[in-house]
Design a protein around this motif. Structure first.
Motif, PDB file in Angstrom:
ATOM      1  N   LEU A   1      55.061  11.481  32.946  1.00  0.00           N
ATOM      2  CA  LEU A   1      54.710  12.847  33.320  1.00  0.00           C
ATOM      3  C   LEU A   1      54.672  13.686  32.052  1.00  0.00           C
ATOM      4  O   LEU A   1      55.653  13.727  31.294  1.00  0.00           O
ATOM      5  N   VAL A   2      53.527  14.342  31.806  1.00  0.00           N
ATOM      6  CA  VAL A   2      53.342  15.141  30.593  1.00  0.00           C
ATOM      7  C   VAL A   2      52.689  16.470  30.957  1.00  0.00           C
ATOM      8  O   VAL A   2      52.053  16.602  32.010  1.00  0.00           O
ATOM      9  N   PRO A   3      52.815  17.474  30.072  1.00  0.00           N
ATOM     10  CA  PRO A   3      52.140  18.748  30.338  1.00  0.00           C
ATOM     11  C   PRO A   3      50.623  18.571  30.382  1.00  0.00           C
ATOM     12  O   PRO A   3      50.059  17.723  29.684  1.00  0.00           O
ATOM     13  N   ASP A   4      49.964  19.360  31.193  1.00  0.00           N
ATOM     14  CA  ASP A   4      48.501  19.338  31.228  1.00  0.00           C
ATOM     15  C   ASP A   4      47.949  19.606  29.835  1.00  0.00           C
ATOM     16  O   ASP A   4      48.502  20.398  29.065  1.00  0.00           O
TER      17      ASP A   4
ATOM     18  N   ARG B   1      59.488  11.400  31.713  1.00  0.00           N
ATOM     19  CA  ARG B   1      58.952  12.763  31.596  1.00  0.00           C
ATOM     20  C   ARG B   1      59.109  13.161  30.138  1.00  0.00           C
ATOM     21  O   ARG B   1      60.209  13.040  29.568  1.00  0.00           O
TER      22      ARG B   1
ATOM     23  N   GLY C   1      51.429  22.458  36.219  1.00  0.00           N
ATOM     24  CA  GLY C   1      51.351  22.379  34.768  1.00  0.00           C
ATOM     25  C   GLY C   1      51.654  21.020  34.193  1.00  0.00           C
ATOM     26  O   GLY C   1      51.635  20.861  32.966  1.00  0.00           O
ATOM     27  N   TRP C   2      51.926  20.026  35.039  1.00  0.00           N
ATOM     28  CA  TRP C   2      52.241  18.680  34.579  1.00  0.00           C
ATOM     29  C   TRP C   2      51.384  17.664  35.311  1.00  0.00           C
ATOM     30  O   TRP C   2      51.040  17.859  36.485  1.00  0.00           O
ATOM     31  N   SER C   3      51.053  16.567  34.638  1.00  0.00           N
ATOM     32  CA  SER C   3      50.259  15.503  35.244  1.00  0.00           C
ATOM     33  C   SER C   3      50.891  14.155  34.929  1.00  0.00           C
ATOM     34  O   SER C   3      51.520  13.975  33.879  1.00  0.00           O
ATOM     35  N   ARG C   4      50.682  13.214  35.832  1.00  0.00           N
ATOM     36  CA  ARG C   4      51.271  11.880  35.683  1.00  0.00           C
ATOM     37  C   ARG C   4      50.191  10.850  35.374  1.00  0.00           C
ATOM     38  O   ARG C   4      49.128  10.843  35.992  1.00  0.00           O
TER      39      ARG C   4
ATOM     40  N   GLN D   1      58.127  16.089  27.026  1.00  0.00           N
ATOM     41  CA  GLN D   1      57.633  17.397  26.601  1.00  0.00           C
ATOM     42  C   GLN D   1      57.375  17.354  25.092  1.00  0.00           C
ATOM     43  O   GLN D   1      58.318  17.342  24.287  1.00  0.00           O
TER      44      GLN D   1
END
Length: 500
Positions: free
Chosen positions: A180-183, A55, A203-206, A57
């Motif tokens: 997993l990162v922010p949209d 994950r 708000g997050w997508s993989r 950010q």
């Protein structure tokens, strides 16, 4: 019905049988034995697969991760090392908590709850949480933050900043990478996507990628940012995935696409020279200009700095990095001192492509490099491409003098033998690693020529070679059959914006 074979040593440990007179097993070596980088890689185990789940950010540069390593012990072990530079929170070996400590700047020393025995299957689970840009390894921070994300791209080291590994090309493995990162940003990596922008948290997508073919640790990469992604398919149905930073200027983006979108065409042309393309996916990533200032041959998907395309289309750099898919990625170096086996071949592919495109023959380019680009008194000739030293691993001599070596080898043995040598090498060493002496032995078997004096002069002499060395014709010999050469395998980039 369930059956499992258990060695006597494992059974004794499981049942608590006293060790008796048996001595405690030794630790694994904290290095793979590389003469240039003694602490890179590790001994005592062999990795089969990495499962990397992250994950990230971009705003804070916080990376949390769990990497599961499937491996096997190649000796009895009391402890072993992983190459890693991030703050580790826990390590488990075969379902038991293990002790661990960070030694020096990239050695995670792991002591399992019980000793390991040779041949034992290992499941190693490492959890971590850190700010990668603050981690220092080999005196630097290779984790490269960008305005919209990050580039985990580098050679000879990059894995330390995002996953624990046995970081040497001699130990390859398959990969699953899931991030997993922010949209609003994408994650590009090697191989084929198995999950694309799957929303799992608000708000997050993989994004998940799979590389099934053996891959060296430094060739695994991440490009996280805002990209335009193009998907197509080659004639055999394998995916072609190209990604372009949205921060590229309109003109540079157009020139980049005019170059990288030719990937499939170039791979088909290279396959005619080197043998079948060794992977089941292809493509490229173009970053914004000067985000990294080099191009690198990450397996199946090279990453190009946008500055390569500021003056217009540049298919030459694409040829260089795609040639590495054979020379460097499928066939890796067993020792980093043999780096010319990667860079010399990729550079020579550029010369052959120039001839194919009518922009200068390989012979014209070789004469220019020898007589004009590098005069006889140029320090270029002091670097030995066959053993440049770690400080000159990416010196121009490794590239250009490496290419000159191949061109004059071609003149020495003739085209039939020369291209037979290239195809035999990529077949015999496919998904493995090779050395210069092994390449010489194969070339001599195919050509019938004694290459000792030739290669000593061109690869290991710190002065400009006499062109007479390599001008003589080799003794005639029939090319060995591909099947026999492949069966005898046990016998016997970085590309900067300045070129390389």
């Amino acid at each position: 019905m369930f059956r499992r074979s258990v060695t006597a040593g494992v059974l004794a440990l499981v049942l608590g049988i006293p060790a008796g007179v048996h001595a405690a097993p030794p630790p694994g070596r904290p290095g793979a034995g590389d003469v240039y980088y003694p602490s890179y890689g590790n001994g005592g185990y062999d990795v089969a697969h990495y499962d990397i789940r992250l994950r990230y950010q971009p705003k804070t540069d916080r990376l949390t991760g769990v990497t599961t390593i499937l491996a096997s012990a190649t000796q009895d072990l009391s402890r072993f090392n992983l190459d890693f530079s991030l703050a580790t929170t826990s390590v488990r070996v075969n379902n038991r908590p293990a002790r661990f400590t960070l030694a020096r700047d990239h050695e995670l020393v792991v002591t399992p709850a019980r000793p390991l025995v040779k041949g034992e299957a290992l499941t190693i689970v490492v959890e971590y949480d850190d700010i990668p840009s603050k981690a220092v390894g080999a005196g630097k921070t290779a984790w490269n933050r960008t305005p919209d994300g990050v580039l985990a791209v580098g050679e000879p080291e990059i894995a330390w900043w995002w996953y624990p590994s046995n970081d040497h090309p001699a130990d390859k493995a398959s990969y699953d990478v899931s991030v997993l990162v922010p949209d609003g940003v994408e994650v590009i990596s090697n191989g084929t996507p198995t999950e694309w922008a799957s929303a799992t948290v608000d708000g997050w997508s993989r994004y998940s990628w799979r590389q099934e073919k053996p891959q060296a640790a430094y060739l695994a990469f991440l490009a996280i940012g805002d990209f335009d992604v193009n998907l197509d398919f080659s004639a055999d149905g394998s995916p072609i995935i190209n990604a372009y930073s949205k921060r590229l200027s309109a003109g540079t983006a157009a020139a980049a696409k005019a170059s990288v979108e030719r990937t499939d065409e170039i791979i088909d042309w290279l396959a005619g020279k080197f043998g079948p393309y060794p992977f089941d996916s292809r493509g490229g990533v173009v970053t914004a200009a000067y985000d990294q200032a080099f191009a690198l041959e990450n397996q199946t998907r090279p990453v190009y700095d946008g500055s390569f395309f500021e003056a217009g289309a540049n298919s030459s750099v694409v040829v260089h990095e795609l040639a590495h898919q054979w020379f460097g990625d499928s066939v890796s170096v067993a020792q980093w001192k043999d780096i010319w086996l990667n860079e010399g071949f990729a550079s020579y592919a550029e010369w052959m492509w120039s001839e194919e495109q009518g922009e200068g023959t390989a012979d014209e380019l070789a004469r220019y490099v020898y007589t004009t680009k590098y005069p006889a008194d140029d320090p270029f000739w002091k670097v030995k491409p066959g053993d440049p030293g770690s400080a000159d691993l990416f010196a121009s001599a490794v590239y250009d003098r490496g290419a000159l070596t191949l061109h004059h080898l071609r003149k020495l043995v003739g085209d039939t033998h020369f291209f037979a040598i290239l195809k035999a090498w990529t077949a015999a060493k496919k998904y493995g690693a090779g050395t210069t002496p092994e390449f010489q032995a194969l070339a001599e078997r195919i050509s019938g020529a004694d290459l000792d004096a030739f290669l000593t002069t061109w690869l290991y002499t710190p002065s400009r070679p006499d062109l007479a060395v390599g001008a003589r014709a080799a003794a005639p010999a029939e090319p060995a059959s591909w099947s026999r050469i492949a069966a005898s395998r046990h016998a016997g980039s970085r590309h900067s914006v300045q070129g390389g």
